[in-house]
Design a protein around this motif. Sequence first.
Motif, short mmCIF file in Angstrom:
data_model
loop_
_atom_site.label_atom_id
_atom_site.label_comp_id
_atom_site.label_asym_id
_atom_site.label_seq_id
_atom_site.Cartn_x
_atom_site.Cartn_y
_atom_site.Cartn_z
N ILE A 464 88.30 25.79 -23.31
CA ILE A 464 89.56 25.03 -23.23
C ILE A 464 89.94 24.45 -24.58
CG2 ILE A 464 90.54 22.87 -22.37
CD1 ILE A 464 90.84 24.76 -20.21
N ASP A 465 88.96 23.87 -25.28
CA ASP A 465 89.24 23.24 -26.57
C ASP A 465 89.83 24.24 -27.57
OD1 ASP A 465 88.30 20.88 -25.57
OD2 ASP A 465 86.31 21.01 -26.51
N ILE A 466 89.25 25.44 -27.60
CA ILE A 466 89.74 26.46 -28.54
C ILE A 466 91.15 26.90 -28.15
CG2 ILE A 466 89.41 28.82 -29.35
CD1 ILE A 466 86.41 28.35 -29.28
N ILE A 467 91.37 27.10 -26.85
CA ILE A 467 92.70 27.52 -26.39
C ILE A 467 93.75 26.46 -26.74
CG2 ILE A 467 94.10 28.18 -24.40
CD1 ILE A 467 91.56 29.19 -23.04
N GLU A 468 93.42 25.20 -26.54
CA GLU A 468 94.36 24.12 -26.88
C GLU A 468 94.61 24.08 -28.39
OE1 GLU A 468 92.56 20.68 -25.10
OE2 GLU A 468 93.92 20.79 -23.36
N SER A 469 93.57 24.34 -29.15
CA SER A 469 93.73 24.37 -30.61
C SER A 469 94.68 25.48 -31.03
CB SER A 469 92.36 24.54 -31.28
OG SER A 469 92.48 24.63 -32.68
N MET A 470 94.54 26.65 -30.39
CA MET A 470 95.47 27.76 -30.65
C MET A 470 96.89 27.35 -30.30
SD MET A 470 93.41 31.04 -29.10
CE MET A 470 91.88 31.64 -29.80
N GLY A 471 97.03 26.65 -29.16
CA GLY A 471 98.36 26.22 -28.73
C GLY A 471 99.01 25.26 -29.71
N LYS A 472 98.23 24.36 -30.26
CA LYS A 472 98.76 23.40 -31.24
C LYS A 472 99.28 24.13 -32.47
CE LYS A 472 95.83 19.55 -29.73
NZ LYS A 472 94.62 18.73 -30.04
N LYS A 473 98.55 25.18 -32.89
CA LYS A 473 99.00 25.95 -34.05
C LYS A 473 100.31 26.67 -33.74
CE LYS A 473 94.58 26.76 -36.37
NZ LYS A 473 93.66 27.78 -36.97
N LEU A 474 100.42 27.20 -32.53
CA LEU A 474 101.66 27.90 -32.15
C LEU A 474 102.83 26.93 -32.11
CD1 LEU A 474 102.74 30.70 -31.15
CD2 LEU A 474 102.54 29.79 -28.83
N MET A 475 102.58 25.73 -31.59
CA MET A 475 103.65 24.72 -31.53
C MET A 475 104.06 24.28 -32.92
SD MET A 475 102.01 22.58 -28.33
CE MET A 475 103.18 21.21 -28.35
N THR A 476 103.14 24.35 -33.86
CA THR A 476 103.45 23.96 -35.24
C THR A 476 104.32 25.01 -35.92
OG1 THR A 476 101.37 22.72 -35.42
CG2 THR A 476 102.46 23.38 -37.48
N VAL A 477 103.93 26.29 -35.77
CA VAL A 477 104.68 27.36 -36.46
C VAL A 477 105.97 27.70 -35.73
CG1 VAL A 477 102.59 28.33 -37.46
CG2 VAL A 477 103.40 29.21 -35.27
#
Length: 493
Positions: A464-477
């Motif tokens: 879950i932590d890794i998936i959320e981290s990926m999501g934060k990067k997507l929301m940033t870009v």
Amino acid sequence: MLDYVVDQTAEYINRMPKEERKKYGQFFTSKESAIFMASLFRIPENMPEVYILDPGAGSGILSVALLERLNEIQSVTDIHLVCYENDVTVAELLQHNLAWVSSRYQKHFTYEIVNDNYIVSQREAYNATLSDGVAGRKFDFIIGNPPYKKISKDAPEAVAMPDVCYGAPNLYFLFASMSLFNLKHDGEMVYIIPRSWTSGAYFRKFRQKFLKEASLEHIHLFISRDKVFEKENVLQETIIIKAKKNSLPSHEIVITTSKSNHDFNDKTLFKAPYTTVVHGKEDYVYLVTNSKDVDTLNALHKWNQTLPDIGLKMKTGLTVDFRNRDALRNEAEEHAVPLFYSQHIKNGEVIFPAGKEHEYIVTEQRGLLQENKNYLFVKRFTAKEERRRLQCGIYLSKKYPQYAQISTQNKLNFIDGVKALSECLVCGLYVLFNSTLYDCYYRILNGSTQVNSTEINSMPVPTIDIIESMGKKLMTVQDLSEASCNHILRSYI
């Protein structure tokens, strides 16, 4: 000999309506496929006497293809063939063909046609209930094109094989399991069957039994699903498998590919590690065709969790629209809630309303409604020619605050969680399932155009932590493209 049998079969097909043959799940093997299948058997030099079984023999095309091959092997002197065929009409043709072949065969050849139900007639032996302990007849080689026909869960054939049945089974995998039972130890079987058994819960019991008692040695794939039974006009994702009866898997599996059933000389060949092809606690069979496919599997198999393991699950949309026509509305009205279809997914986002017919529903049926919260929507069906199989859209409940509930149409899948999904978690799931890597993985796992929740829920995912981290990067870009998802995923692989 084979040409004669093929010609006789063509005459039979022309005079026998397809609907009549469909009752038996009857589709005949092409000459080229039969020759290729016969070529896959390894004939030991010290085997003078050979016992062959052809279950569901039809007109005898497969049997005769193997007989022609054995006729060229000097060490083989005695051949005994048993054919099962309980369709009276085609059994007459089978008898005629084998009698014709027998009169011209150069070796000592005996044959027997059993006009009985291949599955039901062996029920007691298969389930080891005979008081005298007879284990049934055993054969060196089994070659088969089984009937493709779904039967009810209480059909005699399903009742005869409870250890491999789940729900309403298809005759083809019951034939394959019974053939494995009929093989001698180290005996070989070659079958042309649909690829659907290679994944999914529906075939789990069959896979676990089959792959425990036999090892796959060769798999042949057809690029064009409409070219396998061309004369029958059948659309079927079909493969040819060769299996050996033993519990020791080989080091690798040979995987060949051809465009159709007419160009086996132009086939590609690839050898893949056995543990890559047959993998996981579900015993899925991954149909890889090149090193890129192997790299895809190896990359994702580094993760050993699935969506259910981390509290998430893909589910199928709740509303079958044509069964609930009275509840459907074209425009918003009092008590109406959005009914989301796959057409609402546009470039990674969920766009609503989209001016589509029946995109609202008015109902009090709890089974048709779900909480308005964050989801990842995934199209359940795509066209064969589409570049991507996994097509998804981010659904954020904050965009539709006026609704407490929504509904999803049955041709749309959605990923939900035990707990509400955060925005960054939904975006992270989008990164995974919109990436090239996950799309390739799914295509290897499932050859159909339908995205099944069972297969998605079995795919490896990070924590879950890794998936959320990926999501934060997507929301940033703020870039929902496949290339963007690939770039983000790559940094975690």
